[in-house]
Design a protein around this motif. Structure first.
Motif, PDB file in Angstrom:
ATOM      1  N   MET A   1       0.830  -1.209   0.000  1.00 55.32           N
ATOM      2  CA  MET A   1       0.000   0.000   0.000  1.00 55.32           C
ATOM      3  C   MET A   1       0.867   1.264   0.000  1.00 55.32           C
ATOM      4  SD  MET A   1      -3.044   1.243   0.016  1.00 55.32           S
ATOM      5  CE  MET A   1      -3.970   2.677   0.484  1.00 55.32           C
ATOM      6  N   LEU A   2       1.914   1.254   0.861  1.00 52.09           N
ATOM      7  CA  LEU A   2       2.811   2.401   0.952  1.00 52.09           C
ATOM      8  C   LEU A   2       3.543   2.632  -0.360  1.00 52.09           C
ATOM      9  CD1 LEU A   2       4.039   4.604   2.688  1.00 52.09           C
ATOM     10  CD2 LEU A   2       5.761   2.951   3.465  1.00 52.09           C
ATOM     11  N   ASN A   3       4.014   1.527  -0.996  1.00 49.04           N
ATOM     12  CA  ASN A   3       4.702   1.662  -2.282  1.00 49.04           C
ATOM     13  C   ASN A   3       3.777   2.234  -3.343  1.00 49.04           C
ATOM     14  OD1 ASN A   3       7.128   0.721  -1.351  1.00 49.04           O
ATOM     15  ND2 ASN A   3       6.692  -1.430  -1.870  1.00 49.04           N
ATOM     16  N   SER A   4       2.508   1.824  -3.283  1.00 52.71           N
ATOM     17  CA  SER A   4       1.544   2.337  -4.262  1.00 52.71           C
ATOM     18  C   SER A   4       1.365   3.835  -4.113  1.00 52.71           C
ATOM     19  CB  SER A   4       0.197   1.626  -4.090  1.00 52.71           C
ATOM     20  OG  SER A   4      -0.763   2.174  -4.960  1.00 52.71           O
ATOM     21  N   ILE A   5       1.284   4.297  -2.854  1.00 52.77           N
ATOM     22  CA  ILE A   5       1.140   5.735  -2.616  1.00 52.77           C
ATOM     23  C   ILE A   5       2.359   6.484  -3.124  1.00 52.77           C
ATOM     24  CG2 ILE A   5       1.002   7.487  -0.794  1.00 52.77           C
ATOM     25  CD1 ILE A   5      -0.685   5.534   0.819  1.00 52.77           C
ATOM     26  N   ARG A   6       3.562   5.927  -2.858  1.00 49.40           N
ATOM     27  CA  ARG A   6       4.791   6.582  -3.314  1.00 49.40           C
ATOM     28  C   ARG A   6       4.838   6.668  -4.831  1.00 49.40           C
ATOM     29  NH1 ARG A   6       9.163   3.643   0.725  1.00 49.40           N
ATOM     30  NH2 ARG A   6       8.773   4.994   2.545  1.00 49.40           N
ATOM     31  N   ASN A   7       4.439   5.572  -5.487  1.00 42.63           N
ATOM     32  CA  ASN A   7       4.471   5.571  -6.948  1.00 42.63           C
ATOM     33  C   ASN A   7       3.530   6.620  -7.514  1.00 42.63           C
ATOM     34  OD1 ASN A   7       6.343   3.545  -7.010  1.00 42.63           O
ATOM     35  ND2 ASN A   7       4.829   1.886  -7.254  1.00 42.63           N
ATOM     36  N   ASN A   8       2.328   6.727  -6.938  1.00 41.34           N
ATOM     37  CA  ASN A   8       1.377   7.721  -7.422  1.00 41.34           C
ATOM     38  C   ASN A   8       1.869   9.138  -7.145  1.00 41.34           C
ATOM     39  OD1 ASN A   8      -0.393   5.800  -8.384  1.00 41.34           O
ATOM     40  ND2 ASN A   8      -1.538   5.664  -6.450  1.00 41.34           N
ATOM     41  N   THR A   9       2.572   9.298  -6.018  1.00 40.75           N
ATOM     42  CA  THR A   9       3.068  10.624  -5.656  1.00 40.75           C
ATOM     43  C   THR A   9       4.140  11.102  -6.610  1.00 40.75           C
ATOM     44  OG1 THR A   9       2.593  10.196  -3.337  1.00 40.75           O
ATOM     45  CG2 THR A   9       4.140  11.982  -3.816  1.00 40.75           C
ATOM     46  N   PHE A  10       5.026  10.200  -7.011  1.00 42.77           N
ATOM     47  CA  PHE A  10       6.172  10.607  -7.816  1.00 42.77           C
ATOM     48  C   PHE A  10       5.963  10.426  -9.313  1.00 42.77           C
ATOM     49  CE2 PHE A  10       8.158   9.930  -3.670  1.00 42.77           C
ATOM     50  CZ  PHE A  10       8.903  11.086  -3.552  1.00 42.77           C
ATOM     51  N   SER A  11       4.861   9.785  -9.730  1.00 43.71           N
ATOM     52  CA  SER A  11       4.664   9.555 -11.158  1.00 43.71           C
ATOM     53  C   SER A  11       4.241  10.832 -11.880  1.00 43.71           C
ATOM     54  CB  SER A  11       3.613   8.468 -11.383  1.00 43.71           C
ATOM     55  OG  SER A  11       2.362   8.883 -10.859  1.00 43.71           O
ATOM     56  N   PHE A  12       3.615  11.775 -11.151  1.00 48.46           N
ATOM     57  CA  PHE A  12       3.171  13.005 -11.810  1.00 48.46           C
ATOM     58  C   PHE A  12       4.320  13.957 -12.147  1.00 48.46           C
ATOM     59  CE2 PHE A  12       2.026  17.481 -11.338  1.00 48.46           C
ATOM     60  CZ  PHE A  12       1.157  17.620 -12.405  1.00 48.46           C
ATOM     61  N   PRO A  13       5.227  14.267 -11.210  1.00 48.34           N
ATOM     62  CA  PRO A  13       6.223  15.295 -11.518  1.00 48.34           C
ATOM     63  C   PRO A  13       7.223  14.894 -12.595  1.00 48.34           C
ATOM     64  CG  PRO A  13       6.013  14.982  -9.151  1.00 48.34           C
ATOM     65  CD  PRO A  13       5.318  13.853  -9.810  1.00 48.34           C
ATOM     66  N   ARG A  14       7.612  13.617 -12.664  1.00 46.94           N
ATOM     67  CA  ARG A  14       8.702  13.253 -13.566  1.00 46.94           C
ATOM     68  C   ARG A  14       8.383  13.518 -15.033  1.00 46.94           C
ATOM     69  NH1 ARG A  14       9.259   8.946  -9.863  1.00 46.94           N
ATOM     70  NH2 ARG A  14       8.217   7.509 -11.283  1.00 46.94           N
ATOM     71  N   PRO A  15       7.238  13.113 -15.577  1.00 50.24           N
ATOM     72  CA  PRO A  15       6.933  13.477 -16.967  1.00 50.24           C
ATOM     73  C   PRO A  15       6.829  14.993 -17.163  1.00 50.24           C
ATOM     74  CG  PRO A  15       5.521  11.685 -16.240  1.00 50.24           C
ATOM     75  CD  PRO A  15       6.221  12.195 -15.022  1.00 50.24           C
ATOM     76  N   PHE A  16       6.303  15.678 -16.153  1.00 50.48           N
ATOM     77  CA  PHE A  16       6.213  17.137 -16.238  1.00 50.48           C
ATOM     78  C   PHE A  16       7.612  17.745 -16.305  1.00 50.48           C
ATOM     79  CE2 PHE A  16       5.859  21.400 -14.463  1.00 50.48           C
ATOM     80  CZ  PHE A  16       4.764  21.902 -15.152  1.00 50.48           C
ATOM     81  N   ILE A  17       8.505  17.239 -15.460  1.00 54.07           N
ATOM     82  CA  ILE A  17       9.886  17.728 -15.466  1.00 54.07           C
ATOM     83  C   ILE A  17      10.543  17.450 -16.813  1.00 54.07           C
ATOM     84  CG2 ILE A  17      12.180  17.357 -14.477  1.00 54.07           C
ATOM     85  CD1 ILE A  17      10.781  16.866 -11.788  1.00 54.07           C
TER      86      ILE A  17
END
Length: 542
Positions: A1-17
């Motif tokens: 569950m924690l890994n899923s939250i982390r993945n969702n948290t960091f998946s947005f900025p990287r393509p934007f960056i």
């Protein structure tokens, strides 16, 4: 569950960056190329010029009134920020619909190339080459960073232990590319910029002009002006304060505005750099003898020096968009007369190398006022930002109809059916400068009791300032002492010595010209033909 939250948290900025970095590299390539050569503008500047051209006049007026000399900086910064945000959006879109993202990136590059091609100083081939190259750099960067992002996703599935390493690789590449973008921009602007025209200008020595001496403190004036001669004749009134006496007042505007302090308002985001050896001025239109003249031929003519105050129509009452300088040049009447204007010629339409144009009545050249094809400012060749190699200076007219910098053509035409750049944008076609005054001192709003000075400048082209008066708390008007002014076409310094008593005061100032006209107290905004009203400050005496 924690890994899923982390993945969702960091998946947005990287393509934007990834999108932001790609856009920044595209823009930086354009800045680098534009810095190296004077033959093309940058993509950012080109888009800025396009925005200026399509922006309604009311918005342009408001931006000048609000931002003044910072208008261009704010516009260019906004273009960069919005471009980077758009790049970030394309980065996000590329994760879902890569073909649409790449199409929009290419479309944005085409738009940049189109705006670049509109620049009169950029050839079609240069615009096409730069836009294609910058777009390819951006697309390649986005594709590469997306590949790294795909590897991050793959390792999360195949071997989660390598996820951190791949993320670190993406961050390192993105950081490195961002630094590269900044380095290209800074290195190009500071190290590789084309200094050819600047170096040529610094070697030019303007010819000497005829001296007409005056009777009032001429030496002090020439020291302030940075020049050894003047063609204007100072007043002979002995009660006027000398230049040195006025300039001893801390905070007052000097009689001659230094070149690096002279205001600059124009439509050029990219300052044109014109080599004088290849520059010519064309005089044509409704003439019997159209001709061209070179820079060297102008310098061989009989040059004159005139001190003339220029002001921007957007200047608010008490504003900084006004300055006085000694201009060196050829009387415009000589230039125009040689072309033999036809009887139908009514307007002098002047064109700049960057596409700007402005016009004023032909009669203003021959009505006795100073009208110069100027090549010098305060004893040196025109600064590049003020129009080198040549510009117009016409006394008594706001700059938006007359003060064309980097001039390349003087066209004689009819009055009707021919408008300058600002006329369709809501400004008046006839633009005489209005009588005005400004309080420079006191600069602090809390001052000590005792002897204080209230001082500033006033201008009333073409007749000149005859008197300046100030009023405390709407009380009676009291006359100020005036400084020397070498012509009615330049501003006048003024001072009032005040035995200040403790209390709060509102100080107002007004000017009276040589014809007896009193500066209007009615508040009028700058649009469409210049501000009116009285400058005022509030001070507390303790």
């Amino acid at each position: 569950m924690l890994n899923s939250i982390r993945n969702n948290t960091f998946s947005f900025p990287r393509p934007f960056i990834a999108g932001v970095v790609s856009a920044s590299l595209s823009l930086s390539v354009g800045e680098l190329v534009a810095s190296i050569t004077s033959k093309t503008s940058s993509l950012v500047y080109a888009v800025g010029e396009f925005i200026i051209d399509i922006t309604p006049g009311d918005i342009v007026r408001g931006s000048i009134e609000t931002l003044g000399n910072y208008q261009k900086t704010v516009l260019l910064s906004s273009i960069v920020v919005l471009s980077l945000i758009f790049g970030g959006f394309l980065g996000l879109l590329s994760q879902r619909r890569s073909e649409i993202s790449y199409f929009l990136f290419i479309a944005f590059g085409i738009f940049g190339g189109w705006t670049l091609n509109r620049d009169p100083l950029t050839s079609t081939s240069a615009a096409l080459s730069l836009s294609v190259f910058a777009t390819l750099i951006g697309l390649s960067t986005l594709t590469f960073l997306n590949t790294l992002l795909d590897e991050v996703e793959d390792t999360q599935i195949e071997d989660p232990r390598n996820t951190y390493a791949n993320r670190r690789q993406f961050i390192n590449w993105a950081t490195g590319m961002t630094v590269a973008a900044g380095t290209m921009t800074g290195f190009g602007r500071l190290v590789l910029k084309d200094e050819t025209v600047r170096n040529i200008r610094e070697k030019i020595v303007l010819p000497q002009t005829e001296t007409k001496s005056g009777s009032v403190d001429t030496q002090s004036y020439t020291e302030v002006a940075g020049s050894s001669t003047t063609t204007t004749t100072p007043s002979s009134e002995s009660n006027l304060l000398s230049f040195s006496e006025m300039n001893d007042i801390e905070g007052i505007s000097s009689y001659i505005t230094p070149n690096n302090e002279f205001y600059r308002i124009d439509t050029a985001l990219r300052v044109p750099t014109v080599e004088p050896s290849t520059w010519t001025l064309t005089i044509d239109g409704l003439t019997a003898n159209p001709y061209e003249i070179s820079y060297d031929e102008i310098l061989e003519m009989d040059l004159v020096k005139k001190d003339v105050t220029l002001t921007c129509v957007s200047n608010e009452i008490g504003g900084p968009l006004v300055g006085n300088a000694v201009w060196t040049g050829v009387p415009l009447g000589e230039i125009i007369s040689k072309a033999r204007p036809s009887d139908s010629a009514e307007q002098v339409m002047c064109h700049s190398v960057d596409g700007f144009r402005a016009g004023f009545p032909l009669e203003n050249i021959f009505d006795g006022r100073t009208a110069l094809l100027a090549v010098g400012m305060n004893g040196v060749p025109l600064p590049i930002i003020h129009g080198f190699p040549a510009r117009l200076v016409v006394a008594g007219l706001y700059g938006y109809v007359s003060a064309v910098k980097w001039i390349k053509r003087i066209e004689l035409c009819t009055w009707d059916g021919n408008d300058g750049y600002w006329i369709p944008r809501g400004w008046s076609k006839r633009a005489p400068i209005k009588i005005s005054s400004r309080i420079d001192v006191p600069q602090k709003r809390k001052i000590d009791a005792g002897m204080q000075v209230v001082a500033g400048v006033a201008w009333a082209p073409l007749s000149g300032v005859a008197a300046v008066e100030i009023s405390f708390d709407s009380g009676p008007w009291q006359e100020c002492d005036l400084g020397v002014s070498l012509s009615g076409e330049s501003w006048t310094q003024w001072v009032y010595r005040w035995d200040a008593k403790p209390g709060k005061y509102e100080i107002r100032v007004r000017a009276i010209d040589a014809k007896g006209n009193v500066q209007s107290s009615k508040v009028v905004s700058p649009a469409p033909n210049g501000a009116e009203g009285l400058d005022k400050v509030t001070v507390r005496v303790v």
